[in-house]
Every structure is written in structure tokens, then in C-alpha cells.
Design a protein around this motif. Structure first.
Motif, mmCIF file in Angstrom:
data_model
loop_
_atom_site.group_PDB
_atom_site.id
_atom_site.type_symbol
_atom_site.label_atom_id
_atom_site.label_comp_id
_atom_site.label_asym_id
_atom_site.label_seq_id
_atom_site.Cartn_x
_atom_site.Cartn_y
_atom_site.Cartn_z
ATOM 1 N N GLY A 12 7.215 0.963 3.892
ATOM 2 C CA GLY A 12 6.015 1.473 3.233
ATOM 3 C C GLY A 12 6.316 2.531 2.202
ATOM 4 O O GLY A 12 5.769 2.524 1.095
ATOM 5 N N LEU A 13 7.190 3.467 2.531
ATOM 6 C CA LEU A 13 7.530 4.539 1.593
ATOM 7 C C LEU A 13 8.226 3.998 0.349
ATOM 8 O O LEU A 13 7.908 4.403 -0.776
ATOM 9 C CB LEU A 13 8.419 5.579 2.276
ATOM 10 N N GLN A 43 -2.165 3.403 -7.230
ATOM 11 C CA GLN A 43 -1.231 4.063 -6.304
ATOM 12 C C GLN A 43 -1.597 3.647 -4.888
ATOM 13 O O GLN A 43 -2.745 3.764 -4.476
ATOM 14 C CB GLN A 43 -1.320 5.585 -6.421
ATOM 15 N N ARG A 44 -0.607 3.159 -4.150
ATOM 16 C CA ARG A 44 -0.838 2.763 -2.762
ATOM 17 C C ARG A 44 -0.060 3.674 -1.841
ATOM 18 O O ARG A 44 1.009 4.170 -2.186
ATOM 19 C CB ARG A 44 -0.420 1.313 -2.558
ATOM 20 N N ARG A 45 -0.607 3.864 -0.657
ATOM 21 C CA ARG A 45 0.045 4.641 0.395
ATOM 22 C C ARG A 45 -0.082 3.870 1.696
ATOM 23 O O ARG A 45 -1.178 3.628 2.190
ATOM 24 C CB ARG A 45 -0.597 6.020 0.553
ATOM 25 N N HIS A 46 1.067 3.482 2.238
ATOM 26 C CA HIS A 46 1.110 2.772 3.513
ATOM 27 C C HIS A 46 1.162 3.773 4.660
ATOM 28 O O HIS A 46 1.985 4.686 4.646
ATOM 29 C CB HIS A 46 2.359 1.891 3.586
ATOM 30 N N SER A 47 0.313 3.584 5.623
ATOM 31 C CA SER A 47 0.348 4.368 6.848
ATOM 32 C C SER A 47 0.712 3.414 7.983
ATOM 33 O O SER A 47 -0.043 2.494 8.296
ATOM 34 C CB SER A 47 -1.020 5.005 7.116
ATOM 35 N N VAL A 57 -3.285 0.359 4.326
ATOM 36 C CA VAL A 57 -2.852 0.625 2.961
ATOM 37 C C VAL A 57 -4.018 1.256 2.209
ATOM 38 O O VAL A 57 -5.052 0.626 1.995
ATOM 39 C CB VAL A 57 -2.383 -0.659 2.254
ATOM 40 N N ASP A 59 5.630 2.201 -1.811
ATOM 41 C CA ASP A 59 4.702 3.137 -2.448
ATOM 42 C C ASP A 59 5.340 3.901 -3.600
ATOM 43 O O ASP A 59 4.676 4.233 -4.578
ATOM 44 C CB ASP A 59 4.167 4.141 -1.424
ATOM 45 N N GLU A 60 6.610 4.204 -3.474
ATOM 46 C CA GLU A 60 7.309 4.986 -4.495
ATOM 47 C C GLU A 60 8.072 4.119 -5.495
ATOM 48 O O GLU A 60 8.810 4.634 -6.335
ATOM 49 C CB GLU A 60 8.254 5.988 -3.829
#
Length: 189
Positions: free
Chosen positions: A65-66, A119-123, A145, A69-70
Motif C-alpha cells: 500500500g505504501l 492521491q490514494r492512501r491504503h489502510s 483505499v 501510494d507513493e
């Protein structure tokens, strides 16, 4: 860009358009389709497992995920064996795309990020080891997401399943990572 990557990205767009008109997905689809296997609490014997191995397996899911996202497709090879696969499904166990090998997986991520525009952020949540030995493991996790574009919203919910192998260096890598998307708000790309 590899023609297979372009085809897969186009296929993802077509599937998302076709599915948008349906009520999707049906309840319990991941378990009922065999993608997710749950047993009774305490059924998995973790007593022989090194607790650090469990943390390192969870770390592989989190790093997926990181890195996504980056936009760090340069780091993705560290997550997969040379023959490792990443499989995407959408509301069923049937693959909509399969990528083999770290470079092809990295190329898929690069192509997707080029088209994404947000911009996405996976948790990564609900991590669970399903089987583990000294050198092989199966695990799963949920993912939420978040998408930041015109405000912040939940973009999708995901079931991740992974078969991992521990290398001689002690690093756990995916032999197969399945990203089973429940549904996706907006454009899949």
C-alpha cells in the motif's frame, strides 16, 4: 509501454463501466467464491512461528500500500519473488488482470498512476495469518483505499490474500498477491 499492460488497463476501464450499473458486489462474495478462507479462532497453530516472521509478513502487505501510494514502483521488486504474481479481481474470484514478475507488476503500477490523477492512501487492516511454516505462509488483510481528489472519500474496499515465501535472507516475499476489490467509486484507473 508493454502492450499487455495497456490491454490490462483498458480491460479494467471497460469492466468498471460495465459494473457501474449493477448492485455490486454480492454479500460474502470473497468467502463464498473461495477467495477467502476463514476458520475458527485459534485454529491456526502459531506456536512454532517466529513472532518476527508474522510481523514481517504483515509488513509486506503494508509496504504494498505504501509503495503504491507513493508511486515507488522501484521498490516493488523487493515485495515479490522473481516469479511472483499480482492478480486483480473485481467482485468475484475471476481475475480481471494478472501480472507476473516484479518488472511487469511495477509497470502496471506506473501505468495506473500515470492515469490516476488523484492521491490514494491504503489502510491495511484485519491482518490474519492463515498458514505458516518456516519458509511459507498464507495471509490475508482488508484494505480501505482513501482517495483525495475533490475532497476526501473512500475509493474502495479490498480483500488482500497472499502466498509468501521466506528467502535465505529472512525476507518474506509474495509468490502471489491477490487484490480482490469489492467495488470502486469512480474510475478504476
Amino acid at each position: 509501454m508493454n502492450i499487455h499492460l495497456v490491454s490490462a488497463v483498458v480491460a479494467l476501464s471497460v469492466v468498471s463501466t460495465q459494473i457501474a450499473a449493477q448492485t455490486f458486489p454480492p454479500q460474502h462474495w470473497a468467502g463464498e467464491s473461495g477467495l477467502l478462507s476463514l476458520g475458527e479462532n485459534g485454529q491456526v497453530d502459531l506456536s512454532a512461528a517466529d513472532p518476527m516472521d508474522i510481523l514481517r509478513i504483515e509488513e509486506a502487505f503494508i509496504r504494498w500500500g505504501l509503495y503504491y501510494d507513493e508511486g515507488r514502483s522501484d521498490l516493488l521488486p523487493s515485495l515479490f519473488t522473481e516469479s511472483g504474481e499480482m492478480v486483480a479481481t473485481l467482485g468475484s474470484a475471476e481475475p480481471i488482470a494478472t501480472f507476473t514478475g516484479p518488472e511487469e507488476i511495477g509497470g502496471y503500477v506506473d501505468a495506473t498512476l500515470e492515469q490516476q490523477g488523484d492521491q490514494r492512501r491504503h489502510s491495511i487492516t484485519n491482518f490474519l495469518v492463515q498458514e505458516i511454516s518456516e519458509s511459507e505462509a498464507s495471509a490475508m488483510a482488508y484494505g480501505i483505499v482513501m482517495v483525495a481528489a475533490d475532497g476526501l472519500s473512500v475509493g474502495s474496499s479490498v480483500v488482500y490474500t497472499g502466498d509468501l515465501t521466506k528467502g535465505d535472507d529472512g525476507v518474506w516475499k509474495f509468490e502471489r498477491l491477490t487484490i480482490a476489490i469489492d467495488d470502486y467509486a469512480g474510475n478504476l484507473n
